[in-house]
Write an enzyme that holds these catalytic residues in place. Structure first.
Site, mmCIF file in Angstrom:
data_model
loop_
_atom_site.group_PDB
_atom_site.id
_atom_site.type_symbol
_atom_site.label_atom_id
_atom_site.label_comp_id
_atom_site.label_asym_id
_atom_site.label_seq_id
_atom_site.Cartn_x
_atom_site.Cartn_y
_atom_site.Cartn_z
ATOM 1 N N ASP A 76 0.828 -1.201 0.000
ATOM 2 C CA ASP A 76 0.000 0.000 0.000
ATOM 3 C C ASP A 76 0.865 1.255 0.000
ATOM 4 O O ASP A 76 0.342 2.373 -0.072
ATOM 5 C CB ASP A 76 -0.994 0.001 1.155
ATOM 6 C CG ASP A 76 -0.344 -0.105 2.520
ATOM 7 O OD1 ASP A 76 0.904 -0.063 2.608
ATOM 8 O OD2 ASP A 76 -1.084 -0.239 3.519
ATOM 9 N N SER A 77 2.192 1.064 0.014
ATOM 10 C CA SER A 77 3.113 2.178 -0.241
ATOM 11 C C SER A 77 2.880 2.776 -1.615
ATOM 12 O O SER A 77 3.354 3.877 -1.907
ATOM 13 C CB SER A 77 4.565 1.700 -0.120
ATOM 14 O OG SER A 77 4.787 0.516 -0.874
ATOM 15 N N ASP A 115 -0.734 -6.307 -0.216
ATOM 16 C CA ASP A 115 -1.205 -5.706 1.029
ATOM 17 C C ASP A 115 -2.730 -5.678 1.077
ATOM 18 O O ASP A 115 -3.390 -5.392 0.062
ATOM 19 C CB ASP A 115 -0.701 -4.259 1.142
ATOM 20 C CG ASP A 115 0.482 -4.122 2.068
ATOM 21 O OD1 ASP A 115 0.639 -4.961 2.965
ATOM 22 O OD2 ASP A 115 1.262 -3.167 1.884
ATOM 23 N N LYS A 145 -0.684 -9.578 2.899
ATOM 24 C CA LYS A 145 -0.038 -9.020 4.088
ATOM 25 C C LYS A 145 -1.009 -8.099 4.803
ATOM 26 O O LYS A 145 -1.756 -7.357 4.145
ATOM 27 C CB LYS A 145 1.235 -8.242 3.729
ATOM 28 C CG LYS A 145 1.951 -7.669 4.966
ATOM 29 C CD LYS A 145 3.315 -7.076 4.604
ATOM 30 C CE LYS A 145 3.208 -5.728 3.931
ATOM 31 N NZ LYS A 145 2.652 -4.679 4.828
ATOM 32 N N GLU A 147 -1.403 -5.619 8.620
ATOM 33 C CA GLU A 147 -0.696 -5.013 9.731
ATOM 34 C C GLU A 147 -1.337 -5.382 11.057
ATOM 35 O O GLU A 147 -2.528 -5.649 11.141
ATOM 36 C CB GLU A 147 -0.681 -3.483 9.573
ATOM 37 C CG GLU A 147 0.100 -3.003 8.359
ATOM 38 C CD GLU A 147 0.142 -1.485 8.239
ATOM 39 O OE1 GLU A 147 0.758 -1.010 7.274
ATOM 40 O OE2 GLU A 147 -0.441 -0.790 9.106
ATOM 41 N N GLU A 213 9.159 -3.372 11.000
ATOM 42 C CA GLU A 213 9.482 -2.050 10.463
ATOM 43 C C GLU A 213 9.840 -1.075 11.571
ATOM 44 O O GLU A 213 9.108 -0.947 12.561
ATOM 45 C CB GLU A 213 8.314 -1.494 9.639
ATOM 46 C CG GLU A 213 8.619 -0.133 9.035
ATOM 47 C CD GLU A 213 7.645 0.325 7.976
ATOM 48 O OE1 GLU A 213 7.825 1.440 7.433
ATOM 49 O OE2 GLU A 213 6.702 -0.422 7.680
#
Length: 296
Positions: A76-77, A115, A145, A147, A213
């Protein structure tokens, strides 16, 4: 104890344990089939370190695939570096799904991880399953992925039970930027214990790997030594099993200040800018198109 050390201890006196089969390596191996999470687990057993890069389009992904990058993250970057958003928060499922499918089409060997964007799994496990299933079915990715540690435990567990491989992400979680800001996570005893609990929780829930991270190197190394699944560092020092970078940072496309943990291996921003200027000057000067670029 490392795998090689264990092998040496178990070998008869006067003999040497055989070296690992480099043909099976994630990076530099000879296999041309699509990499799976089982290959990732095997690499961890061998004590092999491996690289991961982000990718958001078929052409860039094909370059990385040809270079041998074994795992690519459609992160999602993309919100920051591809779509022009200030953070990752606005990224939608439609955007992730479209770009993930492009990356899959541009690759043959790499494991593609997509993501789950903000708002696509926070409601609970059922929402997470619905959106992860879409990425597996429509985009063709090999894993997703998400979070969060303990707070995402039930989501991870349900996805894994449904047969969807999950890569977890703890430490700095960019989707929570409005709550935590951009700062190193896990400093101090209480924060370190909390991060260790998160790491163990995602492993127990069935995650096949975990991104760490912006975590102090000592803590990231401790997590790596504690878990049996691989850790992937970004701003977490050299003690993790793998390293990931946002590719635009790596190749110097990102403008302005870049994170301290990023190493720039090229300056494509300057290369592209110089090429655009040269093209423009030739058009204005009347030297492009030349006869060799023209049909009659």
């Amino acid at each position: 104890m490392s795998l090689s050390a264990a092998q040496n201890q178990s070998s008869p006196a006067g003999t040497t344990a055989s070296a690992p089969d480099s043909s099976k390596a994630l990076y530099g191996g000879k296999s041309t089939r699509r990499i799976t999470i089982h290959d990732i687990a095997a690499a961890t057993e061998r004590g092999e370190k491996w690289p991961m890069l982000t990718a958001y389009d078929a052409m860039t992904a094909s370059v990385f695939d040809e270079a041998g990058i074994p795992v690519m993250l459609v992160g999602d970057s993309m919100g920051n570096v591809h779509l022009g958003y200030e953070t990752t928060v606005p990224v939608t499922m439609d955007e992730i799904a479209i770009l993930s499918a492009a990356v899959v089409r541009g690759t043959k060997r790499a494991l593609i991880v997509a993501d789950l964007p903000f708002g696509s799994y926070q409601e609970g496990p059922v929402q997470a399953l619905r959106n992860a299933t879409r990425l597996i079915k429509e985009s063709g990715v090999g894993a997703v992925k998400l979070e969060g540690g303990e707070r995402s435990l039930e989501q991870i567990r349900l996805l894994v039970e449904a047969g969807i491989p999950v890569m977890a992400h703890i430490g700095l979680t960019p989707q929570s930027v409005n709550a935590m800001g951009y700062r190193v996570q896990g400093r101090g005893d209480e924060a370190a214990h909390r991060l260790l609990r998160d790491a163990k929780a995602v492993q127990d829930a069935g995650a096949f790997a975990v991104v760490l991270e912006l975590v102090p190197e000592e803590l990231a190394t401790q997590v790596t030594q504690t878990l049996h699944i691989p850790t992937i560092g970004i701003g977490a020092g050299a003690g993790t099993d793998a390293q990931v970078l946002v590719y635009t940072d790596m190749v110097g496309l990102t403008g302005g200040k870049v994170p301290r943990f990023t190493k720039q291996y090229a300056n494509l921003r300057q290369v592209l800018g110089d090429a655009a200027k040269e093209f423009a000057e030739e058009v204005v000067g009347g030297t492009f198109p030349a006869p060799e670029h023209t049909f009659h």
